[in-house]
Design a protein around this motif. Structure first.
Motif, PDB file in Angstrom:
ATOM      1  N   ARG A   1     -21.291 -25.791  22.208  1.00  0.00           N
ATOM      2  CA  ARG A   1     -20.659 -25.215  20.716  1.00  0.00           C
ATOM      3  C   ARG A   1     -19.655 -26.167  20.274  1.00  0.00           C
ATOM      4  O   ARG A   1     -18.722 -26.786  20.968  1.00  0.00           O
TER       5      ARG A   1
ATOM      6  N   PRO B   1     -16.505 -24.253  11.837  1.00  0.00           N
ATOM      7  CA  PRO B   1     -15.773 -22.868  11.342  1.00  0.00           C
ATOM      8  C   PRO B   1     -17.122 -21.783  11.520  1.00  0.00           C
ATOM      9  O   PRO B   1     -16.432 -20.573  11.437  1.00  0.00           O
ATOM     10  N   ASP B   2     -18.030 -21.897  11.600  1.00  0.00           N
ATOM     11  CA  ASP B   2     -19.298 -20.835  11.728  1.00  0.00           C
ATOM     12  C   ASP B   2     -19.362 -20.377  13.132  1.00  0.00           C
ATOM     13  O   ASP B   2     -20.137 -19.439  13.565  1.00  0.00           O
ATOM     14  N   ARG B   3     -18.474 -20.999  14.173  1.00  0.00           N
ATOM     15  CA  ARG B   3     -18.679 -20.667  15.547  1.00  0.00           C
ATOM     16  C   ARG B   3     -20.035 -20.889  16.197  1.00  0.00           C
ATOM     17  O   ARG B   3     -20.663 -19.850  16.883  1.00  0.00           O
TER      18      ARG B   3
ATOM     19  N   SER C   1     -20.693  -6.894  12.233  1.00  0.00           N
ATOM     20  CA  SER C   1     -19.463  -7.049  12.672  1.00  0.00           C
ATOM     21  C   SER C   1     -19.571  -7.475  14.272  1.00  0.00           C
ATOM     22  O   SER C   1     -20.808  -7.399  14.844  1.00  0.00           O
ATOM     23  N   HIS C   2     -18.514  -7.786  15.032  1.00  0.00           N
ATOM     24  CA  HIS C   2     -18.649  -7.879  16.453  1.00  0.00           C
ATOM     25  C   HIS C   2     -19.174  -6.806  17.079  1.00  0.00           C
ATOM     26  O   HIS C   2     -19.213  -6.717  18.300  1.00  0.00           O
ATOM     27  N   PHE C   3     -19.121  -5.649  16.554  1.00  0.00           N
ATOM     28  CA  PHE C   3     -19.328  -4.253  17.215  1.00  0.00           C
ATOM     29  C   PHE C   3     -20.431  -3.631  16.716  1.00  0.00           C
ATOM     30  O   PHE C   3     -20.742  -2.568  17.397  1.00  0.00           O
TER      31      PHE C   3
ATOM     32  N   GLY D   1     -14.388   1.537  20.813  1.00  0.00           N
ATOM     33  CA  GLY D   1     -13.507   1.642  21.926  1.00  0.00           C
ATOM     34  C   GLY D   1     -13.134   0.137  22.192  1.00  0.00           C
ATOM     35  O   GLY D   1     -13.630  -0.807  21.701  1.00  0.00           O
ATOM     36  N   ALA D   2     -12.282   0.233  23.193  1.00  0.00           N
ATOM     37  CA  ALA D   2     -11.773  -1.209  23.785  1.00  0.00           C
ATOM     38  C   ALA D   2     -12.692  -1.475  24.968  1.00  0.00           C
ATOM     39  O   ALA D   2     -12.806  -1.126  25.999  1.00  0.00           O
TER      40      ALA D   2
ATOM     41  N   ALA E   1     -13.538  -8.303  27.782  1.00  0.00           N
ATOM     42  CA  ALA E   1     -14.486  -9.315  27.372  1.00  0.00           C
ATOM     43  C   ALA E   1     -15.597  -9.696  28.273  1.00  0.00           C
ATOM     44  O   ALA E   1     -15.507  -9.248  29.451  1.00  0.00           O
ATOM     45  N   HIS E   2     -16.715 -10.498  28.197  1.00  0.00           N
ATOM     46  CA  HIS E   2     -17.606 -10.757  29.089  1.00  0.00           C
ATOM     47  C   HIS E   2     -17.226 -12.366  29.637  1.00  0.00           C
ATOM     48  O   HIS E   2     -16.649 -12.966  28.976  1.00  0.00           O
TER      49      HIS E   2
ATOM     50  N   PHE F   1     -18.438 -15.913  30.957  1.00  0.00           N
ATOM     51  CA  PHE F   1     -19.197 -16.919  30.364  1.00  0.00           C
ATOM     52  C   PHE F   1     -20.444 -16.778  30.900  1.00  0.00           C
ATOM     53  O   PHE F   1     -20.918 -16.970  31.992  1.00  0.00           O
TER      54      PHE F   1
END
Lengths: 405, 305
Positions: free
Chosen positions: A286, A291-293, A368-370, A398-399, A402-403, A405
């Motif tokens: 990575r 900027p695009d991750r 989106s991330h979701f 919901g919350a 995080a996963h 790595f």
């Protein structure tokens, strides 16, 4: 109110129990009401004079109201898919689309929170069309000495890379064939206990060992599987051992390498055992300035299994390699190839006597991330050819924690 | 033969230094690490988990980050859910009771900061990436750093009582420099004409910076926090920039630059790209000064036409 509660508590704590009543010389001295009152007064005074929490922030002036609450993080993840197969599907994962048409892969409810300074509780409840399953529910210690950590409860074993993860963390709609064949539709999972240790070395080395029940067609099929033969001795449990290493070659390049083994009894006869060995490699790139991750990762797992059966010894192996390119926060592409050996006269998979291969490509769109929409196509070949196409939708509310790595 | 006693004396003098255990501090962000270094000086070792070039919302929880966390006496986090996407699994895997949430070795900087951007009413994800506790990007304001410095010095003194006085003295000195710097820059920007003090930000991550420098955020390039720019929204931003003569689009280096560059070109202005976090080897104040200078240069630049 405090006084009302305290008195019965004191009486219970200090009062005579049936045991001590039988041994008069050990019985605690009866306390007078005055003494009880004095003790209570002491407790109340201590509570009142307890020091304020250390390092309390300065008195807020225009601080916003407190955000925090003590509710656990609760999230709900819906995975649903439309699939088309032009031949026998022969999928091995319980969450995989198994037939042409619509599939509710799962509705997963994840609940997690720290219990106290010593434990964390995580639960994954999986709702399928016809029921609810406690897929995982385990406690993790937070502060054991000597860099040890204990997990206890129902959990996915930490064999390899993909097994301990959940479908919504996967890069493809379905589970690798080899995981389904060797562990079961839901992966290697069981009720038990796990101890892990972080080695005091300059790079990341973690040793993991667990003992879990060897039963369940879903999750220990190479062992006792569907036959619940009970636990009469430690030899009736399934043992998993793993070494996980991580090398941060630079800020951009990461390499993770693991070795895993699983040892337990199988259901083919008294004393027959199964062993599974695996290795996994994960290479991740990575660029930190992107900027695009954007990132690219290569993940390879290879597994080998040997089973004692009455008068025979069955050996097979399989694996997969997958390359995933995250182009930017909204697009991702992936390719995977799998190979799983067949075994003649296999009591578990009587029809899987020839080697099977499968090649898969996927394109994923993340609004989106979701939320994500994943289009996947694959060709399974070897003993017979099956083309398949899948369109999968995942939504998360919901919350959600995080996963790793 | 007088060499041996001399060597022994030397060793005796060195011994306390060697025996002295440094306070091991881990900060999630490079800015927090830079602040901790100002307070701790040579008496602490400070490790930052996120690289300065990476968006602090999206740091990879690489397992090598578990090692400094495992050995840390103090973990400093930004808070307000900025690190929620990557820190929690590392914290659990660290097997270090000292740095678990709520412990003496856990310091949440947001707990002492005056918060901006606290949403009113119900928060819904359809609003984009809203942090329910308020906007977490307060480290771009030296005034917000002041209460952090004070509370952090107290906490470090509690964990390392022998050096508590030094930490307090360093913090007091740093606080004076922060206050003076904040006032100087604020006065400098206040001298600009009001029309020049309007800017467009890419992401809603600069409100503390604008609050400090007296700038007015007219719009954001993202229609909602974390939602990629849409053509309709960008067109609206451009017409606003043209109408009001707004000539600066401000963003951190880790956000995509194409849309901002197009907007700035069409509006006759420029893009101000800010470094994400305090670069390695740079002091916190020098980092903020670079940001203020870049912004000032863009806002004070003569008309393009």
């Amino acid at each position: 109110m405090r006084r009302l509660l305290a008195t019965p508590l004191l009486l219970v704590a200090l009062g005579a129990s049936p045991l001590s009543a039988a041994e008069p010389e050990d019985a605690p001295v009866e306390l007078t009401p005055e003494e009880l009152e004095a003790l209570e007064a002491g407790l109340d005074a201590d509570a009142a004079s307890a020091p304020p929490p250390a390092d309390a922030p300065p008195a807020p002036h225009t601080h916003a109201g407190p955000v925090g609450n003590s509710n656990p993080d609760i999230s709900l993840i819906l995975d649903t898919a439309l699939a088309v197969f032009d031949g026998p599907p022969r999928q091995t994962g319980a969450h995989d689309p198994q037939a042409t048409g619509f599939t509710l892969q799962q509705l997963e409810m994840h609940i997690a929170a720290n219990v106290d300074p010593y434990f964390r509780l995580e639960a994954n409840l999986v709702f399928a069309e016809f029921g609810v399953e406690v897929e995982e529910a385990y406690g993790t210690t937070l502060a054991l000495p000597a860099d040890l950590q204990l997990r206890a409860g129902q959990m996915l074993t930490r064999f390899g890379r993909i097994n301990p993860t959940h479908p919504h963390a996967w890069s493809f709609v379905d589970q690798p064939l080899v995981n389904g064949k060797l562990f079961g539709g839901e992966g290697s999972r069981g009720l038990g206990v796990e101890l892990s240790w972080l080695a005091p070395l300059p790079w990341f080395v973690e040793l993991v060992g667990s003992a879990t029940h060897a039963t369940g067609a879903c999750c220990a099929r190479s062992f006792y599987g569907a036959d619940d033969l009970g636990v009469e001795s430690p030899a009736d449990l399934l043992y998993t051992a793993a070494v996980k290493q991580f090398f941060a070659l630079s800020r951009e390049w990461s390499v993770a390498w693991g070795l895993s083994g699983q040892f337990g009894p199988n259901a083919t006869g008294n004393g027959n055992r199964t062993e599974i060995y695996g290795t996994d490699l994960f290479i991740h790139f990575r660029p930190t300035h992107s900027p695009d991750r954007a990132c690219v990762s290569l993940q390879i797992e290879a597994l080998y299994r040997t089973r004692q059966t009455p008068g025979d010894r069955l050996e097979d192996f399989g694996g997969y390699g997958q390359l995933v390119w995250t182009i930017d926060p909204t697009w991702e592409l992936g390719a995977r190839h799998e190979y799983v050996a067949g075994v003649a006269d296999d009591p578990l998979d009587p029809e899987w006597d020839a080697d099977r291969q499968r090649s898969t490509v996927q394109a994923t769109f993340y609004p989106s991330h979701f939320s994500r929409l994943r289009l996947q196509g694959s060709r399974a070949f070897g003993d017979a050819v099956t083309w398949s196409g899948m369109l999968a939708l995942e939504l998360l509310i919901g919350a959600h924690g995080a996963h790793s790595f | 033969m007088r060499l041996i006693p001399r060597l022994l004396t030397l060793l005796a003098l060195l011994a306390p230094c060697a025996a002295h255990a440094e306070l091991k501090v881990v900060a999630t962000l490079p800015d927090l690490a830079a602040i901790a270094r100002e307070i701790g000086g040579p008496h602490v070792t400070v490790t930052a988990l996120a690289p300065p070039s990476q968006d602090p919302h999206y740091v990879d929880p690489r397992p090598n980050l578990i090692l400094p966390l495992n050995r840390a006496d103090l973990l400093i986090v930004n808070g307000l859910e900025l690190e929620v996407g990557w820190l929690p699994p590392l914290q659990v895997a660290a097997r270090n009771g000292r740095i678990q949430t709520g412990g003496d070795g856990y310091f949440d900087a947001s707990s002492v900061v005056r918060r901006l951007g606290v949403p009113q009413g119900k928060v819904d994800r359809a609003m984009g990436d809203i942090h329910p506790g308020g906007n977490p990007h307060f480290l771009l304001d030296p005034r917000a750093a002041r209460p952090i410095v004070a509370a952090l010095a107290t906490r470090m003194g509690k964990l390392d009582p022998k050096q508590a006085d030094r930490y307090r003295a360093n913090a007091a000195d740093f606080d004076r420099r922060l206050a003076a710097f904040a006032d100087t820059q604020r006065a400098r920007f206040a001298a600009l004409p009001a029309a020049r003090r309007r800017v467009v930000a890419y992401h809603a991550s600069l409100i503390y910076l604008f609050d400090w420098l007296g700038l007015d955020e007219a719009e954001t390039v993202e229609p909602r926090p974390g939602i990629a720019p849409t053509p309709a929204h960008v067109a609206r931003v451009l017409s606003l920039m043209k109408k009001d003569g707004i000539r600066a689009v401000v963003q951190e280096a880790y956000y995509p630059k194409k849309t901002s560059e197009t907007l700035a070109r069409l509006a006759g202005g420029q893009v101000v790209v800010l470094p994400g976090g305090t670069p390695d080897g740079t002091a916190y104040l020098a980092h903020l000064e670079g940001i203020a200078d870049a912004l000032y240069a863009a806002l004070a630049a003569p008309e393009a036409e």
